[in-house]
Design a protein around this motif. Structure first.
Motif, PDB file in Angstrom:
ATOM      1  N   VAL A 134       5.624  67.438 102.356  1.00 36.65           N
ATOM      2  CA  VAL A 134       7.066  67.625 102.228  1.00 36.65           C
ATOM      3  C   VAL A 134       7.387  67.820 100.748  1.00 36.65           C
ATOM      4  O   VAL A 134       7.125  66.939  99.923  1.00 36.65           O
ATOM      5  N   TYR A 135       7.930  68.980 100.426  1.00 29.51           N
ATOM      6  CA  TYR A 135       8.278  69.277  99.029  1.00 29.51           C
ATOM      7  C   TYR A 135       9.454  68.396  98.626  1.00 29.51           C
ATOM      8  O   TYR A 135      10.425  68.270  99.385  1.00 29.51           O
ATOM      9  N   PRO A 136       9.426  67.784  97.441  1.00 30.69           N
ATOM     10  CA  PRO A 136      10.479  66.836  97.057  1.00 30.69           C
ATOM     11  C   PRO A 136      11.857  67.494  97.005  1.00 30.69           C
ATOM     12  O   PRO A 136      11.995  68.682  96.694  1.00 30.69           O
ATOM     13  N   ALA A 137      12.876  66.704  97.300  1.00 30.01           N
ATOM     14  CA  ALA A 137      14.247  67.224  97.307  1.00 30.01           C
ATOM     15  C   ALA A 137      14.654  67.753  95.936  1.00 30.01           C
ATOM     16  O   ALA A 137      15.270  68.821  95.826  1.00 30.01           O
ATOM     17  N   SER A 138      14.305  67.012  94.877  1.00 30.99           N
ATOM     18  CA  SER A 138      14.701  67.446  93.534  1.00 30.99           C
ATOM     19  C   SER A 138      14.033  68.764  93.168  1.00 30.99           C
ATOM     20  O   SER A 138      14.663  69.647  92.572  1.00 30.99           O
ATOM     21  N   SER A 139      12.777  68.926  93.548  1.00 34.65           N
ATOM     22  CA  SER A 139      12.058  70.169  93.261  1.00 34.65           C
ATOM     23  C   SER A 139      12.626  71.322  94.076  1.00 34.65           C
ATOM     24  O   SER A 139      12.737  72.456  93.583  1.00 34.65           O
ATOM     25  N   THR A 140      12.998  71.035  95.326  1.00 39.97           N
ATOM     26  CA  THR A 140      13.588  72.072  96.178  1.00 39.97           C
ATOM     27  C   THR A 140      14.922  72.537  95.610  1.00 39.97           C
ATOM     28  O   THR A 140      15.192  73.747  95.545  1.00 39.97           O
ATOM     29  N   ARG A 141      15.757  71.599  95.186  1.00 39.43           N
ATOM     30  CA  ARG A 141      17.057  71.974  94.618  1.00 39.43           C
ATOM     31  C   ARG A 141      16.880  72.804  93.360  1.00 39.43           C
ATOM     32  O   ARG A 141      17.621  73.765  93.130  1.00 39.43           O
ATOM     33  N   ARG A 142      15.901  72.447  92.536  1.00 40.94           N
ATOM     34  CA  ARG A 142      15.672  73.215  91.305  1.00 40.94           C
ATOM     35  C   ARG A 142      15.219  74.637  91.639  1.00 40.94           C
ATOM     36  O   ARG A 142      15.661  75.604  91.006  1.00 40.94           O
ATOM     37  N   LEU A 143      14.356  74.767  92.628  1.00 36.38           N
ATOM     38  CA  LEU A 143      13.895  76.091  93.041  1.00 36.38           C
ATOM     39  C   LEU A 143      15.061  76.912  93.587  1.00 36.38           C
ATOM     40  O   LEU A 143      15.209  78.094  93.244  1.00 36.38           O
ATOM     41  N   VAL A 144      15.895  76.303  94.420  1.00 40.88           N
ATOM     42  CA  VAL A 144      17.046  77.012  94.990  1.00 40.88           C
ATOM     43  C   VAL A 144      17.992  77.475  93.892  1.00 40.88           C
ATOM     44  O   VAL A 144      18.537  78.586  93.942  1.00 40.88           O
ATOM     45  N   SER A 145      18.184  76.636  92.865  1.00 34.52           N
ATOM     46  CA  SER A 145      19.098  77.020  91.784  1.00 34.52           C
ATOM     47  C   SER A 145      18.576  78.226  91.011  1.00 34.52           C
ATOM     48  O   SER A 145      19.369  78.986  90.441  1.00 34.52           O
ATOM     49  N   LEU A 146      17.275  78.429  91.010  1.00 39.32           N
ATOM     50  CA  LEU A 146      16.687  79.566  90.303  1.00 39.32           C
ATOM     51  C   LEU A 146      16.691  80.839  91.130  1.00 39.32           C
ATOM     52  O   LEU A 146      17.063  81.911  90.645  1.00 39.32           O
ATOM     53  N   VAL A 147      16.279  80.734  92.383  1.00 31.66           N
ATOM     54  CA  VAL A 147      16.002  81.946  93.160  1.00 31.66           C
ATOM     55  C   VAL A 147      16.947  82.144  94.343  1.00 31.66           C
ATOM     56  O   VAL A 147      16.902  83.191  94.991  1.00 31.66           O
ATOM     57  N   GLY A 148      17.785  81.146  94.639  1.00 33.08           N
ATOM     58  CA  GLY A 148      18.673  81.230  95.785  1.00 33.08           C
ATOM     59  C   GLY A 148      18.021  80.693  97.047  1.00 33.08           C
ATOM     60  O   GLY A 148      16.793  80.572  97.125  1.00 33.08           O
ATOM     61  N   PRO A 149      18.839  80.348  98.051  1.00 32.91           N
ATOM     62  CA  PRO A 149      18.303  79.722  99.264  1.00 32.91           C
ATOM     63  C   PRO A 149      17.309  80.600 100.022  1.00 32.91           C
ATOM     64  O   PRO A 149      16.291  80.097 100.498  1.00 32.91           O
ATOM     65  N   ALA A 150      17.592  81.896 100.138  1.00 30.66           N
ATOM     66  CA  ALA A 150      16.725  82.740 100.964  1.00 30.66           C
ATOM     67  C   ALA A 150      15.318  82.845 100.388  1.00 30.66           C
ATOM     68  O   ALA A 150      14.316  82.682 101.102  1.00 30.66           O
ATOM     69  N   THR A 151      15.221  83.121  99.085  1.00 33.26           N
ATOM     70  CA  THR A 151      13.891  83.242  98.475  1.00 33.26           C
ATOM     71  C   THR A 151      13.187  81.891  98.439  1.00 33.26           C
ATOM     72  O   THR A 151      11.966  81.810  98.636  1.00 33.26           O
ATOM     73  N   ALA A 152      13.935  80.815  98.209  1.00 33.34           N
ATOM     74  CA  ALA A 152      13.325  79.480  98.225  1.00 33.34           C
ATOM     75  C   ALA A 152      12.726  79.191  99.604  1.00 33.34           C
ATOM     76  O   ALA A 152      11.612  78.665  99.715  1.00 33.34           O
TER      77      ALA A 152
END
Length: 251
Positions: A134-152
């Motif tokens: 399970v990818y951590p929530a904080s890491s997921t949010r950081r990824l989403v902020s960079l690339v957007g929900p669809a690409t994440a």
């Protein structure tokens, strides 16, 4: 060669090198644990104005050393998140110089930097779905902020790698350089960053990271700083500015 984090400071630029060539610079538990205190010492060093993170040889970082997950996967993940958060919290500009594979934990570290410059041929991926992690929530949010929900979701659901061109289009990379030009461009841009106002950079970094409650603090810092008068004078006199505000002045 023993897995380790190498570092040095030249012309106000600190360079941290992930070095574990036997496993494409995969991060061991000890390397994850070593990163936060190393970053802390570089943050406190007044000679450091910019941080560059890169990998030894032709690879940025292939992720976590999988052998470290056999004992306590949760503990290994905690160490990785602590290192990622320490990098994200580094108070000066950070730049990841990426060549080769930037995968898993390596992509976590790159995403935690302020900017990412990549060489053509670099490959990015976030691969927990291949391991049942399970990818951590904080890491997921950081990824989403960079690339957007669809690409994440594409990256996280599939674990597939994307090339440097797609990373550039989606925001995971800020510049893509031809082979052989990455180091020179990173050095050039790091010098640019080191020449700019640390006051402006520190405030902008906090605001960009969502700390809008600090507006009054940074307004007071600007009022008490010589950076603005110096910047205006240098512009009018057509000379390079000599900014003097440092992180120590914020205390």
């Amino acid at each position: 060669m023993e897995p380790q984090l190498l570092h040095g400071v030249t012309d106000s630029v600190a360079t941290v090198v992930i070095s574990h060539p036997a496993k494409r610079n995969a991060m061991t538990a000890a390397m994850w644990a070593d990163l936060p205190p190393l970053l802390g010492s570089l943050a406190d060093d007044p000679a450091v104005r910019v941080l560059v993170l890169t990998g030894a040889g032709g690879t940025f970082c292939a992720g976590a050393d999988i052998s470290s997950l056999r004992g306590s996967p949760r503990e290994a993940q905690r160490l990785a998140v602590d290192a990622e958060e320490a990098l994200a919290a580094f108070p000066k500009p950070t730049l990841a110089a990426v060549r080769g594979h930037c995968v898993g934990g390596g992509c976590q570290l790159a995403a935690a930097c302020d900017l990412r410059f990549a060489e053509e041929g670099a490959a990015f991926g976030v691969t927990p779905a291949k391991l049942g992690i399970v990818y951590p929530a904080s890491s997921t949010r950081r990824l989403v902020s960079l690339v957007g929900p669809a690409t994440a979701k594409y990256l996280l659901f599939s674990g597939e790698l994307i090339d440097a061109g797609r990373a550039l289009r989606t925001g995971l990379a800020d510049e893509v350089l031809p082979d052989g030009e990455l180091d020179a461009r990173v050095a050039e841009f790091a010098r640019v960053l080191a020449s700019r106002s640390q006051l402006t950079q520190a405030a902008a970094k906090e605001f960009a990271d969502g700390r809008t409650d600090r507006d009054a603090h940074w307004a007071a810092q600007a009022d008490g700083s010589a950076d603005t008068p110096e910047g205006v004078a240098a512009f009018l006199e057509r000379r390079p500015p000599r900014f003097t505000w440092t992180r120590a002045d914020a205390s």
